[in-house]
Design an enzyme around this catalytic site. Structure first.
Site: not given
Ligand code: NDP
Length: 313
Positions: A136, A139-140
């Site tokens: 993701c 997200c990261d």
């Protein structure tokens, strides 16, 4: 064994969607029963730092966020069963949900079983998950500033993630196993025009290499020449699609061609009245903890209003 009690609401799945449903349902005194699964918590359990969930200005880890939500649901009387649902029958009322031989019955069901990112299936990929390997970019991505990263995949997700990652990374290698893309032309063109993205075609990832703590290279194979080579990178983003966890509901609930549950637009209603769906199991587009929580709240309200309208509790 049959549990004679007929629940107001059974919630299947315990990520942010299910837990938010549980908080709302239990606060509405519906005493929900949550069947949280043996790997409770969903995708947040494999996310280290969550920086974009509102309310946590310094960020929070995925497992901590889930633990807080679970406590909050428990506080208002949610009951939990930490096992997997093995069978459901929504063809008659009350709805039936089995865990092995144990039968649970309910007037309404909220499905929040989520989706799982497809992975390559390499042991090293598991070893470095959240330590350089991610599924993701939203997200990261921000953890990979000014370093070189790779994205695997040839669909829209891969193009989107590669483009997104160029905000942080100094270079993004887009690795695809063939020369044929599933990505739409517009997304592909955008990625091709991005000077920070370099396409590496006909290439598969054979192994993720690192020092045990973080990733420092990939072992790659050219599918045409069979040449094996290494490429130094600091991060690997796997973008080869998601699989909604809907096998249990095959033939019972309407799904799209990729297996995501269909909901009536603007609601969490499925095609069976009294069965609601929330979170990634019905969302191939946004897939964020906050959107899952939002639809979880909607499902709880939909179920509560449905019970009220049907004078069923
Ligand atoms: P897709 O199924 O479209 O693409 C998956 C890609 O991953 C393919 O290129 C496939 O290669 C590759 N792949 C699959 N398995 C492996 C593997 N084991 N090893 C290496 N490569 C692999 O999934 P997406 O997630 O990209 O898209 C899903 C849906 O979501 C699509 O309908 C897409 O249009 C949509 N979407 C739309 C967006 C937008 O419009 N903004 C953004 C993101 C997604 P191969 O072709 O060789 O099988």
């Amino acid at each position: 064994m049959s549990d004679q009690k007929i629940e107001n609401v059974i919630i299947i799945g315990s990520g942010p969607a299910g837990l938010t449903s549980a908080i709302y349902s239990s606060r509405a005194r519906l005493e929900p029963l949550m069947i949280e699964g043996e790997e409770a918590g969903g995708q947040l359990m494999i996310t280290t730092e969550v920086e974009n969930y509102p309310g946590f200005d310094h960020g929070i880890t995925g497992p901590e966020l889930i633990a807080i939500m679970r406590k909050q649901a428990e506080r208002f009387g949610t009951r939990f069963i930490t096992r997997n649902v093995t069978k459901v029958d929504f063809s008659s009322r009350p709805f039936k949900v089995w865990i092995g031989n144990d039968l649970h019955q309910a007037k309404t069901v909220i499905i929040s079983t989520g989706a799982s990112a497809k992975l390559l299936g390499l042991p090293s990929e598991k070893q470095y998950m959240s330590r350089g390997v991610s599924a993701c970019a939203t997200c990261d991505g921000a953890f990979f500033r000014n370093v070189e990263v790779a994205v695997v995949g040839g669909g829209d997700t891969a193009m989107e993630e590669a483009n997104f990652l160029t905000r942080f990374a100094s270079k993004v290698y887009l690795m695809h196993r063939s020369e044929n893309f599933r990505a739409s032309k517009i997304m592909l063109d955008r990625a091709r025009k991005n000077p920070k993205i370099e396409f590496v075609m006909n290439t598969t990832v054979e192994e993720v290499l690192g020092d045990g703590k973080s990733v420092n290279a990939l072992k790659l194979k050219n599918t045409k020449t069979n040449e094996v080579f290494e490429k130094p990178i600091q991060g690997l983003f796997i973008a080869i699609g998601h699989q909604p966890n809907t096998k249990l509901f095959n033939g019972m609930l309407d799904m799209n061609e990729a297996g995501y549950l269909k909901t009536k637009p603007g609601t969490t209603y499925t095609n069976i009245e009294g069965v609601f769906a929330a979170g990634d199991v019905q969302d191939p587009i946004y897939r964020q903890a906050i959107t899952a929580a939002g639809t979880g709240c909607m499902a709880a309200i939909d179920s509560e209003r449905w019970l009220e309208a049907n004078e069923a509790h």
